[in-house]
Structures are given as structure tokens and as C-alpha cells.
Write a protein that holds these residues in place. Structure first.
Motif, PDB file in Angstrom:
ATOM      1  N   GLU A  60     -63.309 -97.616 -91.358  1.00 39.38           N
ATOM      2  CA  GLU A  60     -62.593 -98.000 -90.141  1.00 39.38           C
ATOM      3  C   GLU A  60     -63.461 -98.886 -89.236  1.00 39.38           C
ATOM      4  O   GLU A  60     -62.986 -99.843 -88.653  1.00 39.38           O
ATOM      5  N   GLU A  61     -64.762 -98.534 -89.176  1.00 40.55           N
ATOM      6  CA  GLU A  61     -65.669 -99.320 -88.322  1.00 40.55           C
ATOM      7  C   GLU A  61     -65.906-100.718 -88.872  1.00 40.55           C
ATOM      8  O   GLU A  61     -66.053-101.676 -88.138  1.00 40.55           O
ATOM      9  N   THR A  71     -56.961 -96.283 -94.564  1.00 42.96           N
ATOM     10  CA  THR A  71     -57.396 -95.224 -95.478  1.00 42.96           C
ATOM     11  C   THR A  71     -56.392 -94.084 -95.397  1.00 42.96           C
ATOM     12  O   THR A  71     -55.930 -93.732 -94.319  1.00 42.96           O
ATOM     13  N   GLU A 116     -46.292 -99.238 -96.195  1.00 45.02           N
ATOM     14  CA  GLU A 116     -45.740 -99.880 -94.994  1.00 45.02           C
ATOM     15  C   GLU A 116     -46.866-100.387 -94.090  1.00 45.02           C
ATOM     16  O   GLU A 116     -46.774-101.472 -93.515  1.00 45.02           O
ATOM     17  N   THR A 117     -47.915 -99.601 -94.001  1.00 40.95           N
ATOM     18  CA  THR A 117     -49.045-100.001 -93.150  1.00 40.95           C
ATOM     19  C   THR A 117     -49.718-101.253 -93.700  1.00 40.95           C
ATOM     20  O   THR A 117     -50.044-102.182 -92.952  1.00 40.95           O
ATOM     21  N   ARG A 146     -49.843-105.008 -92.058  1.00 37.34           N
ATOM     22  CA  ARG A 146     -51.138-105.678 -91.880  1.00 37.34           C
ATOM     23  C   ARG A 146     -51.091-107.082 -92.499  1.00 37.34           C
ATOM     24  O   ARG A 146     -51.595-108.046 -91.926  1.00 37.34           O
ATOM     25  N   ARG A 190     -48.400-108.869 -92.982  1.00 32.99           N
ATOM     26  CA  ARG A 190     -47.505-109.709 -92.186  1.00 32.99           C
ATOM     27  C   ARG A 190     -48.200-110.236 -90.943  1.00 32.99           C
ATOM     28  O   ARG A 190     -47.994-111.357 -90.518  1.00 32.99           O
ATOM     29  N   ALA A 191     -49.056-109.372 -90.385  1.00 30.20           N
ATOM     30  CA  ALA A 191     -49.762-109.775 -89.161  1.00 30.20           C
ATOM     31  C   ALA A 191     -50.944-110.684 -89.489  1.00 30.20           C
ATOM     32  O   ALA A 191     -51.616-111.185 -88.589  1.00 30.20           O
ATOM     33  N   SER A 234     -53.871-109.941 -90.866  1.00 30.16           N
ATOM     34  CA  SER A 234     -55.240-109.436 -90.635  1.00 30.16           C
ATOM     35  C   SER A 234     -55.769-108.802 -91.903  1.00 30.16           C
ATOM     36  O   SER A 234     -55.060-108.569 -92.845  1.00 30.16           O
ATOM     37  N   THR A 270     -40.681 -94.676 -93.465  1.00 33.67           N
ATOM     38  CA  THR A 270     -41.315 -93.365 -93.253  1.00 33.67           C
ATOM     39  C   THR A 270     -41.464 -93.051 -91.762  1.00 33.67           C
ATOM     40  O   THR A 270     -41.536 -93.951 -90.916  1.00 33.67           O
ATOM     41  N   THR A 302     -44.477 -94.817 -89.773  1.00 27.46           N
ATOM     42  CA  THR A 302     -44.262 -96.162 -89.231  1.00 27.46           C
ATOM     43  C   THR A 302     -43.290 -96.105 -88.047  1.00 27.46           C
ATOM     44  O   THR A 302     -43.496 -96.773 -87.024  1.00 27.46           O
ATOM     45  N   ARG A 351     -49.663-101.263 -84.265  1.00 28.79           N
ATOM     46  CA  ARG A 351     -49.571-101.055 -85.711  1.00 28.79           C
ATOM     47  C   ARG A 351     -50.372 -99.828 -86.153  1.00 28.79           C
ATOM     48  O   ARG A 351     -51.401 -99.499 -85.554  1.00 28.79           O
ATOM     49  N   VAL A 352     -49.900 -99.199 -87.216  1.00 26.79           N
ATOM     50  CA  VAL A 352     -50.590 -98.021 -87.754  1.00 26.79           C
ATOM     51  C   VAL A 352     -51.908 -98.463 -88.386  1.00 26.79           C
ATOM     52  O   VAL A 352     -51.927 -99.395 -89.188  1.00 26.79           O
ATOM     53  N   VAL A 353     -52.991 -97.787 -88.048  1.00 25.25           N
ATOM     54  CA  VAL A 353     -54.245 -98.067 -88.751  1.00 25.25           C
ATOM     55  C   VAL A 353     -54.723 -96.848 -89.534  1.00 25.25           C
ATOM     56  O   VAL A 353     -55.627 -96.937 -90.352  1.00 25.25           O
ATOM     57  N   GLY A 354     -54.108 -95.714 -89.305  1.00 22.55           N
ATOM     58  CA  GLY A 354     -54.475 -94.527 -90.073  1.00 22.55           C
ATOM     59  C   GLY A 354     -53.593 -93.369 -89.649  1.00 22.55           C
ATOM     60  O   GLY A 354     -53.009 -93.390 -88.565  1.00 22.55           O
ATOM     61  N   LYS A 380     -60.558 -89.701 -85.343  1.00 16.78           N
ATOM     62  CA  LYS A 380     -61.286 -89.999 -84.107  1.00 16.78           C
ATOM     63  C   LYS A 380     -60.257 -90.310 -83.004  1.00 16.78           C
ATOM     64  O   LYS A 380     -59.793 -91.448 -82.868  1.00 16.78           O
TER      65      LYS A 380
END
Lengths: 448, 278
Positions: free
Chosen positions: A404-405, A411, A438-439, A443, A445-446, A448, B77, B80, B113-116, B203
């Protein structure tokens, strides 16, 4: 007492649990595994129940057939026959959070004792009666008591083999190196002495030397094949195949079959990579299995992932480390084994140093997912929290935080167990995997 | 244009109809007959909004029963959808904690946006079901548990390992004469600590938004605040976040398709009960 059955009630028939094999090499593994168990009965050689400890070569040299209960447990889980063994072990008081590999093997031994014969539902004919058991300290402490307990169930002698991982933070210190090598040599020699005493015959050192050197070549092929596949876009050798193909390296190391197997695997992967032959038509998402043992009870889940256009291009659980270059001047095969182990630990430290993580990662075999994210063009990492495996679960949050960092890829933690089907909930896994897709899509689409 | 979000949760079914804002919303119990009820809740929501189904541009279904919504155009889901819903209500959110009837989840969000994310697995301790079981055992109304617990002077320790064990523990505490508010405060702390331990794997970062039915329990919310060390935000109707997110995602998909000239991908759109046999 006659068995009463309600004809109206039928037991759910397990569906196919194993994953489709994408490579010809992976298809061969099942036969190799079956042979391992059958040979233990048919070759007429002494059998040892052994914890995986990177010393298979010693057994091969002494003409002992090693049988690995860890592998047997995975096999039982794949065949969905592990839980009767688990139930039996728990009935003897083993906790339901103790290692399910151990619980299956212990339940097998206990049931054998109860029934006076090998439990008839044991796959591949079961594990043949041993003349000794060998436990070890590699990766986790359960491995000592687990094999000591076997020796009590089976009434055979036990040898506790200590093989600590080289200490990551002090791996470059000459005094640590000297002590480590001295200690490990003594441990290996102790195991040889134990075998000699048990069999009443001496080690053939020339034969061992030949086997060890064959093992070294095998290891290099194993490593090269895995890395070649992970880097390849498209990837011809997904994680489920890789989870099969570590078997010869762990359980047949030093044998000609293992060397031939990895030569074949390397050649097959090289051919497919050179010809841009992937596994699925389009790798919409490239995933890394970044920690935790696989769900042996439901390996078919990997195919579900592929149906969604994603592929696990690599797994860092059963990972060969960058091989050591072992000089010819080292002629004692035991020294070659220890030297190789220490040097691969240094290679690991070198890799970690590049990430600024020196001194943190201590495991010999468990890879740091961060090492592979860029090189293998990974879009997401999945880790498996195992209810009964501390050794491969501890550290996953740390690894996730690092990812993540330092990256922007997501993940996912999946939870279950490597063998105990009671801890697996498929609808939950599929929902979480879909959320990951989906995540990753959002990502992409954006941008990044 | 009107957009519908259907959140078929384990305990409650939530439907919202939106254009620029929420026009109508209905919350009904899911129950074992959820295949029938999703459609009934949908009809009730249309009635409230005074709209025929044909005028709905897009329907997104979410929640554990999302595949049993035959009138949906798309299933997405709950991870999201919750992230989208929470971000729309609180753009500064970094961590969403959703405590529903049978699951609890943590979602880490960056720029909407979802990151985790993390979720509990096969365990009622740490979910609304835990509170329901105890409320039933104590004869206390679910809605009053939170307020009651705020009167506690000395919170008791309750195990968060297992709902059944916790229920036994509660009964024995009451039998010992422990005031009910102290027992309830202990229960809320047990849930909060279990959820906190799980979500902290991500976190936890500020702002934290708490959603789901359990967010209506002020006792759990206060206990969570103790763990995270700062105030958390709670939506006005914490049950609707997933459905709002679903409707907004439907809107996004529709507008993106229109903008790019792509056809809008639609589902079967059968406004009827789902069955196993179709």
C-alpha cells in the motif's frame, strides 16, 4: 449393529475441486505423486515419514523412501477426504486451530491404529508404515511435536532435525556464518548417523555427492522456469500450475525424475514464452498470489478467476530463492547443502536490501510480493489468511502495508484454510474476488 | 432520468430511487423469502416515487442477494457500492466501516475509490446478529440498546469470540445482578473491539464513516470512537448507503455510455419474483 440409512437423504456429491492444468508438466505431477505413495508399498525399501526440510537427498542416498504427510494432507484435501482424519485428530484433543496438515496426518495415524489397517478411504493407498519419523524446525515449530506424535502412534523412533533459517539481520557477519554452517553440518551429520543406526548400514558419500549435485541442477531449473513464466506476458504457467509443480522440488529432490521434470518444465515454458502462448485469451488483470498456502480443497477457484478474465501469473508462497553458485572446491556433500542454503539466504537479503528492507524477512521460502509487482506487471495481490497456518499467515498484514505504501495496486485477503473445508465459504470468496476485479477496473479506468 | 439501487442484504432489503437526489426509499426485511420480497420492496418504492418501472433508466443490485434481482441491469458487489455511497455523502472519507446484519466490513477509500477492504467471515460475533440474539435473550428492544448502554457506570467484559458463549455470559451476568446497562456497554465494546481489530488491518485513517444497521446503535459507535481515538461520522440513514451507491454507479454507467455513444448494457429487467427455476 446394522447401518440405518434414510433413502430420502443423499449426501451432496463433491464437485471437481482441482484446477484445470494449463501445462503438460503440471499434468504429470499427479502421476508422480501417486507413484510416491505406491512405491513406498511396492519397492520393499524402508519408509520414513518426513517433514519437508530440504534434505530429501539424504533419504534418496540411503535408499529410504521418504513419505511426506504434509503432501498427503494436501492430497486428502484435494480429494475432499481430509475431514474424517481431521475429526479423528480433534477427537484425540488436537485443537481445531492447530495445523490442518498435522491434523490430517495425525488422524490418519490414529484411525490406522483404531482400525488395525490403513483407513480404506485414504487416497493413493495411504502412507506406508514407517520405520522412523523425522520432524524439523523449518518454517514452524509444530513440525517438531507433530512428527514426535507420529512416532508414538506408529511406535517407531523419532529424530528432531533443527534447521533454523539463516538470521536475516546478521547474515553478512562472518562469525554468524561460521556458527550457522557448523551447527547445520552437525544437524545433518546427526540425521545421517540416525539413519545409519536405524538401517545398520553406512552412508555412501560418493552416491550422496552425485545426488546433491543433481539436486543443485534441479533447483536452478526450477528457479529459472518459475521466473521465466512470471515475467512472461502472456503468462503460460499460472499459479495453480506452479502450486502443482513445486512438488518434485520438495518431495523428490535429488532423484533423476525431479531433474527430468524441471528440464521438461523449463523447456515447455520457454517454448510457450518464445511463441507468446498464454493461458487465457486476454489477461485483463494479472494477479499475484502474494502469501499463504493455497486452498487445496478448492483449487478450482483459480479457474473461476480466469473466467472473469484474470490470471494469477505467479505465487510467492512456494518460491525457489535465487540459487547460489556453489564452488567445486566444496567436495563434502553435506557442506554443499549448507553452503547453498546460506548463500541463497544472502541472495534473499540482497533482494530485500534493494527494497530497503534488509534484516526483516527471515523465511527461507516465503517471498516478498513487493519484489514481483513491477517486474511481473501485477495489477492486484491476493493473500490467503489461513486459520491453521501461522507460518505463512504471519507477516501478511506487514506485506500488505508495504504494498500500500509503495504501490497503488489493491491487495485482497481471503480467509479459509489449506485443508480444512469447514473454514471455506465459496460465496464469500467469489464476492471478495469480484470486489477486487471492480477495484482493479476502477483503477484502470482512472488511469492510475 | 431515474436510477435505482437495490441492496439485498442478509437482514434487510433496501431500495432507493434517485435522480439528482434520493426521491424515494424503502427498507424491508429480507427474510428467507428474499426472492419475492426484493420485487415487493421495489414496487413499494416505485409507488412512493409515483413512477412506473419503465421510466427507470438503470437498476443496479448489490448485497449478498444481488444475483436474485431479476429486474436489475447489473450486479455490483457491496464493497464498491458502499464505497460509492459513503463517498457521495462524505467526500472526505478514508475509511468506511459497515456493520450489517451478518457481516462487518472495512473499506479503505482514496478519492472516492476503493483501495482495500476486509470482511468478517462466517462469524456472527461483531455483527448486528450478535445484538439481535442478545436483545432477544434480554427482552430489550434492539432500538433502545444503544441509549441504555450510555447510562453504564462500569462496563463489564464480554467475550467477543462467539455469539453463543457471549449470550451465556450475558445471562450469567444478569443473574449475578449486574445492571443491564453495564452488560450492554460490555456487549457494544465486544463488537467494537472485534470490528476495530479487523478494520485496523487496513490502517484506519480519518475520516471514518460508520454505516449499516449497527451504526444506529450509539453505544457501538461510541465504543468504536474509543478504539479509533477520534469521532466518527454516521450517515443520516446508515442502512441506505449501499443502495445509494448502487444507484449512483448505475447513473455513472448510463451517463458514461451516453457520452461515449456506447450502447447501455442492460439486464433482463423482469419486474417479478426471482425463482430457482428460471
Amino acid at each position: 449393529m446394522s447401518e440405518q440409512k434414510n433413502p430420502e437423504v443423499t449426501q451432496e456429491v463433491p464437485k471437481r475441486t482441482s484446477a484445470k492444468k494449463w501445462t503438460e508438466s503440471a499434468k504429470k505431477v499427479r502421476g508422480l505423486v501417486r507413484d510416491m505413495y505406491v512405491r513406498a508399498f511396492t519397492e520393499g525399501k524402508p519408509v520414513a515419514w518426513v517433514m519437508f526440510t530440504l534434505v530429501n537427498e539424504l533419504f534418496v542416498a540411503m535408499d529410504i523412501v521418504p513419505v511426506y504427510p504434509e503432501n498427503f494432507a494436501g492430497l486428502c484435501a484435494t480429494k475432499r477426504v481430509g475431514n474424517p482424519f481431521i475429526d479423528r485428530a480433534e477427537a484425540d484433543g488436537f485443537s481445531n486451530v492447530s495445523c490442518s496438515y498435522a491434523r490430517i496426518g495425525l488422524g490418519y495415524a490414529a484411525l490406522w491404529k483404531d482400525m488395525g489397517e490403513i483407513p480404506p478411504f485414504a487416497p493413493d493407498g495411504g502412507m506406508a508404515k514407517p520405520i522412523m519419523t523425522v520432524g524439523s524446525s523449518l518454517v514452524c515449530d509444530t513440525r517438531y511435536k507433530w512428527f514426535q506424535t507420529y512416532s508414538r502412534y506408529m511406535d517407531v523412533p523419532y529424530y528432531a532435525f533443527d534447521m533454523p533459517s539463516p538470521p536475516a539481520a546478521t547474515v553478512y557477519r562472518p562469525d554468524v556464518r561460521e556458527q550457522y554452517i557448523k551447527y547445520n553440518l552437525a544437524q545433518l551429520q546427526g540425521l545421517v548417523n540416525f539413519m545409519e543406526e536405524r538401517l545398520g548400514k553406512k552412508m555412501d558419500w560418493d552416491k550422496l555427492d552425485e545426488i546433491v549435485r543433481r539436486g543443485e541442477k534441479t533447483y536452478v531449473l526450477w528457479y529459472d522456469a518459475y521466473m521465466l513464466a512470471g515475467r512472461a506476458v502472456p503468462c503460460p504457467f499460472p499459479a495453480e500450475d506452479s502450486f502443482n509443480c513445486f512438488v518434485p522440488a520438495f518431495f523428490l529432490m535429488g532423484k533423476v525424475e525431479a531433474l527430468d521434470f524441471y528440464q521438461g518444465l523449463y523447456d515447455e515454458i520457454k517454448y510457450k514464452v518464445d511463441n507468446k502462448m498464454g493461458s487465457i485469451p486476454e489477461e485483463k488483470y494479472r494477479l499475484l498470489w502474494g502469501g499463504g498456502l493455497p486452498p487445496w480443497h478448492t483449487m478450482q477457484i483459480f479457474n473461476y478467476v480466469e473466467e472473469q478474465g484474470a490470471l494469477f501469473v505467479f505465487q510467492s508462497t512456494y518460491l525457489p530463492l535465487r540459487p547460489a553458485d556453489i564452488p567445486d572446491r566444496i567436495t563434502n556433500p553435506l557442506e554443499r547443502m549448507v553452503y547453498g542454503r546460506y548463500e541463497t539466504a544472502i541472495n534473499r537479503a540482497e533482494d530485500d536490501k534493494k527494497l530497503g528492507l534488509f534484516g526483516l524477512c527471515n523465511f527461507v521460502g516465503l517471498g516478498n510480493p513487493l519484489l514481483f509487482v513491477d517486474e511481473f506487471k501485477v495489477d492486484g495481490v491476493v493473500m490467503h489468511w489461513l486459520r491453521s497456518c501461522r507460518g505463512t499467515t504471519i507477516g501478511q498484514v506487514y506485506q500488505k502495508n508495504l504494498l500500500e505504501e509503495r504501490t497503488s495496486i489493491p491487495t485482497l485477503f481471503l480467509e479459509s484454510d489449506m485443508c480444512d473445508i469447514r473454514d471455506y465459504f465459496e460465496a464469500d470468496w467469489k464476492m471478495k474476488l469480484n470486489a477486487l476485479f471492480e477495484t482493479m477496473e476502477a483503477r484502470k479506468r482512472a488511469g492510475s | 432520468m431515474y436510477f435505482v439501487g437495490v441492496d439485498l442484504g442478509s437482514t434487510m432489503t433496501k431500495v432507493v430511487i434517485m435522480d439528482e437526489a434520493v426521491l424515494a426509499c424503502v427498507i424491508g426485511p429480507t427474510g428467507a423469502e428474499h426472492r419475492r420480497l426484493a420485487y415487493k420492496v421495489m414496487e413499494e418504492t416505485l409507488r412512493q416515487a409515483n413512477l412506473p418501472f419503465d421510466e427507470i433508466s438503470y437498476v443496479v443490485a448489490t448485497g449478498y442477494g444481488r444475483i436474485n434481482v431479476p429486474f436489475a441491469d447489473k450486479q455490483i458487489t457491496e464493497i464498491t457500492c458502499h464505497a460509492k455511497g459513503v463517498s457521495s455523502l462524505f467526500p472526505t472519507v478514508r475509511t468506511a466501516i459497515d456493520i450489517g446484519g451478518q457481516d462487518a466490513k472495512g473499506i479503505k477509500i482514496a478519492n472516492g475509490r476503493v483501495v482495500g477492504f476486509v470482511m468478517n467471515d462466517k462469524c456472527a460475533a461483531g455483527t448486528g446478529r450478535f445484538l439481535e440474539v442478545i436483545a432477544n435473550d434480554l427482552g430489550v428492544r434492539l432500538e433502545e440498546m444503544g441509549e441504555l448502554s450510555l447510562n453504564s457506570k462500569s462496563r463489564v467484559g464480554i467475550s467477543s469470540t462467539c455469539t453463543v458463549f457471549a449470550a451465556q455470559e450475558v445471562v450469567s451476568r444478569i443473574a449475578e445482578g449486574t445492571p443491564i446497562e453495564d452488560v450492554l456497554a460490555g456487549l457494544h465494546e465486544a463488537i467494537a473491539s472485534r470490528v476495530y481489530r479487523m478494520v485496523e488491518r487496513l490502517k484506519i485513517e480519518r475520516d471514518v464513516v460508520v454505516t449499516g444497521g449497527v451504526a444506529k446503535n450509539i453505544g457501538v459507535v461510541k465504543a468504536l470512537e474509543e478504539h479509533v481515538g477520534f469521532p466518527v461520522l454516521v450517515t443520516e440513514e446508515p442502512l441506505l448507503t449501499g443502495a445509494i451507491g448502487a444507484a449512483l454507479l448505475g447513473k455513472e454507467l448510463t451517463l458514461n455510455a451516453l457520452e461515449s455513444g456506447r450502447p447501455i448494457e442492460r439486464g433482463a429487467r423482469r419486474l417479478e419474483e426471482a425463482t430457482f427455476f428460471k
